[in-house]
Design a protein around this motif. Structure first.
Motif, PDB file in Angstrom:
ATOM      1  N   UNK A   1     -20.881 -29.204  11.343  1.00  0.00           N
ATOM      2  CA  UNK A   1     -19.476 -29.330  10.949  1.00  0.00           C
ATOM      3  C   UNK A   1     -18.773 -28.019  11.297  1.00  0.00           C
ATOM      4  N   UNK A   2     -17.711 -28.129  12.079  1.00  0.00           N
ATOM      5  CA  UNK A   2     -16.954 -26.958  12.507  1.00  0.00           C
ATOM      6  C   UNK A   2     -15.557 -27.018  11.885  1.00  0.00           C
ATOM      7  N   UNK A   3     -15.314 -26.115  10.933  1.00  0.00           N
ATOM      8  CA  UNK A   3     -14.044 -26.111  10.220  1.00  0.00           C
ATOM      9  C   UNK A   3     -13.779 -24.704   9.700  1.00  0.00           C
ATOM     10  N   UNK A   4     -12.535 -24.284   9.742  1.00  0.00           N
ATOM     11  CA  UNK A   4     -12.184 -22.960   9.210  1.00  0.00           C
ATOM     12  C   UNK A   4     -12.097 -23.043   7.681  1.00  0.00           C
ATOM     13  N   UNK A   5     -12.237 -21.916   6.999  1.00  0.00           N
ATOM     14  CA  UNK A   5     -12.110 -21.962   5.534  1.00  0.00           C
ATOM     15  C   UNK A   5     -10.728 -22.430   5.092  1.00  0.00           C
ATOM     16  N   UNK A   6      -9.692 -22.037   5.831  1.00  0.00           N
ATOM     17  CA  UNK A   6      -8.336 -22.453   5.483  1.00  0.00           C
ATOM     18  C   UNK A   6      -8.174 -23.964   5.610  1.00  0.00           C
ATOM     19  N   UNK A   7      -8.687 -24.503   6.712  1.00  0.00           N
ATOM     20  CA  UNK A   7      -8.587 -25.953   6.927  1.00  0.00           C
ATOM     21  C   UNK A   7      -9.418 -26.704   5.887  1.00  0.00           C
ATOM     22  N   UNK A   8     -10.602 -26.191   5.586  1.00  0.00           N
ATOM     23  CA  UNK A   8     -11.456 -26.828   4.577  1.00  0.00           C
ATOM     24  C   UNK A   8     -10.744 -26.874   3.228  1.00  0.00           C
ATOM     25  N   UNK A   9     -10.159 -25.763   2.822  1.00  0.00           N
ATOM     26  CA  UNK A   9      -9.449 -25.721   1.540  1.00  0.00           C
ATOM     27  C   UNK A   9      -8.265 -26.684   1.558  1.00  0.00           C
ATOM     28  N   UNK A  10      -7.476 -26.634   2.612  1.00  0.00           N
ATOM     29  CA  UNK A  10      -6.291 -27.494   2.699  1.00  0.00           C
ATOM     30  C   UNK A  10      -6.658 -28.973   2.723  1.00  0.00           C
ATOM     31  N   UNK A  11      -7.678 -29.342   3.493  1.00  0.00           N
ATOM     32  CA  UNK A  11      -8.096 -30.748   3.545  1.00  0.00           C
ATOM     33  C   UNK A  11      -8.666 -31.201   2.212  1.00  0.00           C
TER      34      UNK A  11
ATOM     35  N   UNK B   1     -16.555 -26.483 -21.909  1.00  0.00           N
ATOM     36  CA  UNK B   1     -15.740 -25.765 -22.878  1.00  0.00           C
ATOM     37  C   UNK B   1     -15.993 -26.251 -24.310  1.00  0.00           C
ATOM     38  N   UNK B   2     -17.007 -27.088 -24.463  1.00  0.00           N
ATOM     39  CA  UNK B   2     -17.483 -27.483 -25.790  1.00  0.00           C
ATOM     40  C   UNK B   2     -18.957 -27.096 -25.912  1.00  0.00           C
ATOM     41  N   UNK B   3     -19.775 -27.579 -25.002  1.00  0.00           N
ATOM     42  CA  UNK B   3     -21.192 -27.214 -24.959  1.00  0.00           C
ATOM     43  C   UNK B   3     -21.452 -26.119 -23.924  1.00  0.00           C
ATOM     44  N   UNK B   4     -20.785 -26.248 -22.784  1.00  0.00           N
ATOM     45  CA  UNK B   4     -21.021 -25.337 -21.657  1.00  0.00           C
ATOM     46  C   UNK B   4     -19.776 -24.504 -21.393  1.00  0.00           C
ATOM     47  N   UNK B   5     -19.969 -23.206 -21.354  1.00  0.00           N
ATOM     48  CA  UNK B   5     -18.910 -22.270 -20.975  1.00  0.00           C
ATOM     49  C   UNK B   5     -19.003 -22.088 -19.465  1.00  0.00           C
ATOM     50  N   UNK B   6     -17.996 -22.559 -18.755  1.00  0.00           N
ATOM     51  CA  UNK B   6     -18.011 -22.467 -17.292  1.00  0.00           C
ATOM     52  C   UNK B   6     -16.723 -21.819 -16.807  1.00  0.00           C
ATOM     53  N   UNK B   7     -16.888 -20.957 -15.826  1.00  0.00           N
ATOM     54  CA  UNK B   7     -15.758 -20.350 -15.130  1.00  0.00           C
ATOM     55  C   UNK B   7     -16.033 -20.537 -13.647  1.00  0.00           C
ATOM     56  N   UNK B   8     -15.063 -21.127 -12.949  1.00  0.00           N
ATOM     57  CA  UNK B   8     -15.233 -21.284 -11.513  1.00  0.00           C
ATOM     58  C   UNK B   8     -13.953 -20.913 -10.794  1.00  0.00           C
ATOM     59  N   UNK B   9     -14.092 -20.695  -9.497  1.00  0.00           N
ATOM     60  CA  UNK B   9     -12.956 -20.292  -8.690  1.00  0.00           C
ATOM     61  C   UNK B   9     -12.877 -21.184  -7.455  1.00  0.00           C
ATOM     62  N   UNK B  10     -12.118 -22.258  -7.599  1.00  0.00           N
ATOM     63  CA  UNK B  10     -11.933 -23.184  -6.488  1.00  0.00           C
ATOM     64  C   UNK B  10     -10.703 -22.816  -5.660  1.00  0.00           C
TER      65      UNK B  10
ATOM     66  N   UNK C   1      -7.987 -30.043  -0.832  1.00  0.00           N
ATOM     67  CA  UNK C   1      -6.884 -30.204  -1.793  1.00  0.00           C
ATOM     68  C   UNK C   1      -6.024 -31.430  -1.457  1.00  0.00           C
ATOM     69  N   UNK C   2      -5.732 -31.631  -0.178  1.00  0.00           N
ATOM     70  CA  UNK C   2      -4.886 -32.759   0.239  1.00  0.00           C
ATOM     71  C   UNK C   2      -5.560 -34.096  -0.034  1.00  0.00           C
ATOM     72  N   UNK C   3      -6.856 -34.190   0.243  1.00  0.00           N
ATOM     73  CA  UNK C   3      -7.570 -35.452   0.030  1.00  0.00           C
ATOM     74  C   UNK C   3      -7.708 -35.781  -1.455  1.00  0.00           C
ATOM     75  N   UNK C   4      -7.890 -34.774  -2.264  1.00  0.00           N
ATOM     76  CA  UNK C   4      -7.944 -35.007  -3.712  1.00  0.00           C
ATOM     77  C   UNK C   4      -6.582 -35.491  -4.207  1.00  0.00           C
TER      78      UNK C   4
END
Length: 191
Positions: free
Chosen positions: A43-53, A16-25, A55-58
């Motif tokens: 690795x076997x994981x659903x998208x919902x579980x991947x997102x939840x894990x 947002x100073x040098x690089x204009x970035x837009x992402x969707x996490x 976010x939770x780990x962060x």
């Protein structure tokens, strides 16, 4: 035009100073892309579980830190998720790195340099410069190189390498030492 004065070096922010970035996490589609890619690595994981894990780990990593402005290494988060959801033996460290990069690629919708920033870099072409960014080296270093910005900087500092992020003053002190200048001799350009 900028006139020389007390300024002997420059610190630039990255995004947002040098690089204009837009992402969707937040999009489940982003996590579905990663989930489909991960199955080829065992690795076997659903998208919902991947997102939840993810976010939770962060959140857990930030909450467990005693620092005021903590930073993580996102590849470590993905490494843990891969290990915990593996269906065969894998090198979770390498897979964590590659998953972090894949996640960034899947989530980025826009990545380009601000033209005005290139012009500003030219104004300070003869000054020693340091890039200081609240970002993840695992993918930000490649984005800076891909966009041709690395050639402008004498030093590059990513918060993920240090475990804390701006506005923590330590990142600026590291940049100051690398530039070999007093704080009052450095111009900071960023948000």
């Amino acid at each position: 035009m900028f006139k020389r004065g007390k300024v002997k070096g420059v610190i630039f922010d990255c995004y947002m100073t040098l690089i204009d970035v837009v992402n969707d996490e937040e999009s489940l589609e982003t996590y579905d892309i990663i989930r489909r890619w991960l199955r080829y690595y065992g690795v076997d994981i659903s998208p919902e579980k991947l997102k939840n894990e993810y976010k939770a780990k962060i959140k857990e990593a930030f909450d467990s830190s005693e620092l005021e402005y903590p930073e993580i290494k996102v590849e470590n988060i993905f490494s843990d998720i891969c290990f915990e959801n593996a269906i065969w033996d894998l090198d979770e460290k390498i897979l964590g790195i590659e998953t972090a990069r894949m996640f960034r690629a899947a989530s980025v919708k826009k990545l380009e340099v601000y033209q005005e920033s290139l012009e500003l870099l030219e104004v300070f072409a003869d000054y020693p410069k340091c890039l200081v960014s609240n970002s993840q080296r695992v993918f930000s270093e490649m984005e800076v190189k891909y966009l041709g910005l690395h050639k402008y900087f004498d030093y590059v500092i990513f918060s993920s390498d240090y475990g804390y992020k701006k506005p923590d003053h330590h990142l600026f002190e590291i940049a100051q030492k690398r530039l070999g200048l007093n704080a009052e001799e450095i111009l900071y350009i960023g948000i």
